[in-house]
Design an enzyme around this catalytic site. Structure first.
Site, PDB file in Angstrom:
ATOM      1  CG  HIS A  25      -0.393   0.045   2.493  1.00  0.00           C
ATOM      2  ND1 HIS A  25      -0.407  -0.685   3.474  1.00  0.00           N
ATOM      3  CD2 HIS A  25       0.145   1.500   3.033  1.00  0.00           C
ATOM      4  CE1 HIS A  25       0.121  -0.241   4.760  1.00  0.00           C
ATOM      5  NE2 HIS A  25       0.330   0.897   4.259  1.00  0.00           N
ATOM      6  CG  ASP A  75      -0.732  -3.848   2.124  1.00  0.00           C
ATOM      7  OD1 ASP A  75       0.016  -3.297   1.599  1.00  0.00           O
ATOM      8  OD2 ASP A  75      -1.087  -3.158   3.342  1.00  0.00           O
ATOM      9  CB  SER A 135       2.789   1.021   6.610  1.00  0.00           C
ATOM     10  OG  SER A 135       1.958   1.311   7.143  1.00  0.00           O
TER      11      SER A 135
END
Length: 421
Positions: free
Chosen positions: A152, A190, A268
């Site tokens: 992402h 992801d 992330s």
């Protein structure tokens, strides 16, 4: 004095010195043990400070609102966890290798194994007519410079939005900077791979296995939250197999490792690490107003990487139906509400069928219970997806129960459509 010592049971006054020495040593040991416990308590409290205003890490950018960290949040020491992973004052719990309790390492040891391979990733991404700079984390997983991170950072949910020119900026823990190339992305789970090059080998982290994780296992999250590079937080595994639909995510079924490690924007793509210094997942999202977050299990990632190597992309068969696992409690509730519900002991309930999908064409209807798939009895969605593998265009034989009927149907799978999923 001699009478007092004899009365007290000490017949050799010369041993008084020994007794005093032992008493002092014992007292010092007692004091050390308590001070060590206090230190461990403080350490655990600082590591386990729970955050209240958390946010979704998935699809987050630098344009998101600032995170408000409340200074008066309660601290939550977890004593049972401390007993197993903190540096104990009892040396009998250590072996000569420096490992603690049954071969597990300390937090510092595990972090030291992975930190040299931790990277900070920044990139420019198109958003409409504007260009935005976003940041995340990653892990070098081989000496040739392959980096494991999340997708992402580079693309939106529909897979249409990618980093400019497929290039990203990568900074290592030692301060070196490189321009990385995006090799592969899988938006469904992801996961992404990035490559950097140099004339010398890179420090690489070891990939472990997530199949043996248990709720309560201690884990670390490494990354660059809010731009603070090389940050380590610690916590426990809250759930080892959290389904995507349970946490409100649509599309194909996915499973995540749920933990209570503190994560913020910038974490992330960073690694989730066990106490053996092995990467067991990739942190991809946190949840609003809750002390939990989610990582993609490394076992799923390894399968994705195999497909990257084999096909250059991830191929997933699609049937076009949403399903729910059945157990005894759910079955009894469904029969209570509807006496015509199929008489089954296990199976997978179809709750929705996409019009025009392979399931729809085959005649599957909402309310059907899949009891056999490819000739094998099934009781969970994961069993069905395992039997499907990566076969696209393959006919699958299905046995379903519908009220008092037993139907034998054939579905021909299609490739997953990102627009639908």
């Amino acid at each position: 004095m001699r009478r007092f010592l004899v009365y007290a049971g000490i017949r050799n006054p010369k041993s008084v010195t020994r007794i005093i020495a032992l008493a002092v040593a014992g007292g010092a040991g007692w004091l050390y043990s308590n001070s060590s416990a206090d230190f461990n308590m403080i350490t655990s409290e600082s590591l386990f400070k729970h955050w209240r205003d958390s946010m979704m890490l998935q699809y987050a950018t630098s344009e998101d609102p600032s995170v408000i960290i409340h200074p008066h949040d309660k601290l939550h020491p977890i004593l049972s966890w401390m007993d197993s992973v903190s540096v104990a004052s009892n040396d009998s719990n250590k072996d000569t290798s420096g490992e603690v309790g049954g071969g597990s390492k300390s937090i510092a040891d595990a972090a030291a194994d992975v930190l040299p391979a931790l990277v900070y990733i920044t990139l420019s991404r198109n958003r409409g007519k504007a260009v935005h700079t976003i940041a995340g984390s990653g892990t070098i997983i081989d000496p040739n410079g392959t980096i494991l991170t999340c997708a992402h950072l580079f693309s939106s949910q529909d897979g249409k939005e990618v980093a400019l020119n497929g290039k990203v900026n990568v900074t290592l823990q030692d301060g070196r900077s490189f321009v990385g190339t995006i090799l592969n992305t899988d938006i469904h789970y992801d996961v992404a791979l990035v490559k950097i090059d140099a004339t010398t080998p890179f420090p690489a982290a070891k990939l472990g296995s997530s199949c043996k994780l248990r709720p309560g296992d201690s884990v670390l999250a490494l990354g660059s939250p809010l731009g603070l590079k090389n940050t380590v937080t610690a916590g426990i595994v809250s759930c080892v197999n959290r389904e995507s639909y349970v946490i409100g995510l649509g599309g194909m079924l996915r499973h995540y490792i749920q933990t209570d490690c503190a994560l913020y924007h910038g974490n992330s793509g960073g690694p989730l690490v066990n106490l053996y210094g092995e990467v067991i997942g990739v942190n991809v999202m946190g949840c609003h107003h809750g002390d939990y977050n989610f990582a993609v299990p490394v076992d799923s990632i390894l399968k994705i990487m195999d497909q990257f190597k084999k096909n250059g992309t991830v191929i997933r068969p699609w049937l076009g139906m949403k399903m729910v696992d059945l157990d005894e409690i759910r079955i009894s509730q469904l029969i209570y509400r509807n006496p015509k519900f199929p008489s089954v002991t296990k199976g997978v309930l179809v709750v929705m069928v996409v019009p025009g999908s392979p399931a729809d064409v085959a005649g599957i209807c909402p309310g059907d219970v899949v009891v056999k798939f490819q000739g094998k009895s099934v009781g969970s969605i994961s069993q069905i997806t395992t039997l499907m593998g990566d076969e696209v265009g393959k006919p699958f034989k299905v046995v379903v129960k519908r009220a008092a009927e037993t139907l034998r149907l054939t579905m021909i799978s299609e490739s997953t459509n990102p627009e639908i999923q």
